[in-house]
Design an enzyme around this catalytic site. Sequence first.
Site, PDB file in Angstrom:
ATOM      1  N   HIS A 192     -46.305   7.289 -16.095  1.00 46.84           N
ATOM      2  CA  HIS A 192     -47.354   7.356 -15.085  1.00 46.84           C
ATOM      3  C   HIS A 192     -48.624   7.908 -15.690  1.00 46.84           C
ATOM      4  O   HIS A 192     -48.582   8.652 -16.678  1.00 46.84           O
ATOM      5  CB  HIS A 192     -46.924   8.217 -13.887  1.00 46.84           C
ATOM      6  CG  HIS A 192     -46.481   9.592 -14.270  1.00 46.84           C
ATOM      7  ND1 HIS A 192     -45.217   9.859 -14.750  1.00 46.84           N
ATOM      8  CD2 HIS A 192     -47.131  10.782 -14.264  1.00 46.84           C
ATOM      9  CE1 HIS A 192     -45.112  11.154 -15.015  1.00 46.84           C
ATOM     10  NE2 HIS A 192     -46.271  11.737 -14.743  1.00 46.84           N
TER      11      HIS A 192
ATOM     12  N   HIS B  35     -52.202  10.015 -14.678  1.00 45.18           N
ATOM     13  CA  HIS B  35     -52.858  10.869 -13.687  1.00 45.18           C
ATOM     14  C   HIS B  35     -54.349  10.534 -13.645  1.00 45.18           C
ATOM     15  O   HIS B  35     -54.990  10.427 -14.693  1.00 45.18           O
ATOM     16  CB  HIS B  35     -52.763  12.348 -14.090  1.00 45.18           C
ATOM     17  CG  HIS B  35     -51.376  12.894 -14.175  1.00 45.18           C
ATOM     18  ND1 HIS B  35     -50.837  13.694 -13.199  1.00 45.18           N
ATOM     19  CD2 HIS B  35     -50.415  12.774 -15.129  1.00 45.18           C
ATOM     20  CE1 HIS B  35     -49.605  14.049 -13.552  1.00 45.18           C
ATOM     21  NE2 HIS B  35     -49.325  13.509 -14.719  1.00 45.18           N
TER      22      HIS B  35
HETATM   23  P1  AMP Z   1     -45.901  14.781 -15.246  1.00 44.72           P
HETATM   24  O1  AMP Z   1     -45.908  16.253 -15.478  1.00 44.72           O
HETATM   25  O2  AMP Z   1     -46.946  14.048 -16.037  1.00 44.72           O
HETATM   26  O3  AMP Z   1     -44.517  14.207 -15.414  1.00 44.72           O
HETATM   27  O4  AMP Z   1     -46.367  14.574 -13.765  1.00 44.72           O
HETATM   28  C1  AMP Z   1     -45.523  14.419 -12.676  1.00 44.72           C
HETATM   29  C2  AMP Z   1     -46.401  14.549 -11.464  1.00 44.72           C
HETATM   30  O5  AMP Z   1     -45.685  14.077 -10.360  1.00 44.72           O
HETATM   31  C3  AMP Z   1     -46.835  15.985 -11.151  1.00 44.72           C
HETATM   32  O6  AMP Z   1     -48.253  16.042 -11.108  1.00 44.72           O
HETATM   33  C4  AMP Z   1     -46.214  16.255  -9.790  1.00 44.72           C
HETATM   34  O7  AMP Z   1     -47.064  17.004  -8.977  1.00 44.72           O
HETATM   35  C5  AMP Z   1     -46.011  14.861  -9.248  1.00 44.72           C
HETATM   36  N1  AMP Z   1     -44.925  14.687  -8.304  1.00 44.72           N
HETATM   37  C6  AMP Z   1     -43.661  15.173  -8.387  1.00 44.72           C
HETATM   38  N2  AMP Z   1     -42.918  14.736  -7.355  1.00 44.72           N
HETATM   39  C7  AMP Z   1     -43.725  13.949  -6.608  1.00 44.72           C
HETATM   40  C8  AMP Z   1     -43.537  13.196  -5.409  1.00 44.72           C
HETATM   41  N3  AMP Z   1     -42.374  13.175  -4.752  1.00 44.72           N
HETATM   42  N4  AMP Z   1     -44.593  12.498  -4.923  1.00 44.72           N
HETATM   43  C9  AMP Z   1     -45.783  12.515  -5.563  1.00 44.72           C
HETATM   44  N5  AMP Z   1     -46.021  13.189  -6.702  1.00 44.72           N
HETATM   45  C10 AMP Z   1     -45.007  13.905  -7.206  1.00 44.72           C
END
Ligand code: AMP
Length: 138
Positions: free
Chosen positions: A102, A104
């Site tokens: 993903h 950001h």
């Molecule tokens: P990463 O640290 O790059 O793996 O980012 C994962 C992101 O997913 C973090 O910014 C979390 O806040 C976000 N996240 C985790 N669970 C959910 C969810 N159920 N819906 C939307 N975002 C989420």
Amino acid sequence: MSYDPSNIFGKILRGEIPAHKVYEDDTALVMMDIFPQSRGHTLIIPKSPSRNLLDADPSALAAVIPLVQKVANAVKAATNADGIRVAQFNEAPAGQTVFHLHFHVIPAYEGVALGTHGAGQADDTELAALAKDIAGRL
Ligand code: AMP
């Protein structure tokens, strides 16, 4: 390490848990981050399964970057942000917590420090309104 489909974004892509969706097509899903680092924090998730950038199919990467650009512009317009940070983490030591690729899109506001990565949960009503506003600008 290989891709594990039980990750939370895999569940969202399969419709098993809800999300504040902004946009979806055959190749990607765009949704609001529920623990935003700033108002308008949005995630772009390619549907093609990979843990992160390191094991992604190059054609999936090529397809998603124009969408990241489009979302970045839509988020900037919807939030009136002064800048946009695009971030992407590969494996836990680098800050990755969800092991499905993903990107950001994080709005930055002049004079406001970005929050901690994945800190407090945002208000559902506010996320729904932001998702609608951003979607209308795509
Ligand atoms: P990463 O640290 O790059 O793996 O980012 C994962 C992101 O997913 C973090 O910014 C979390 O806040 C976000 N996240 C985790 N669970 C959910 C969810 N159920 N819906 C939307 N975002 C989420």
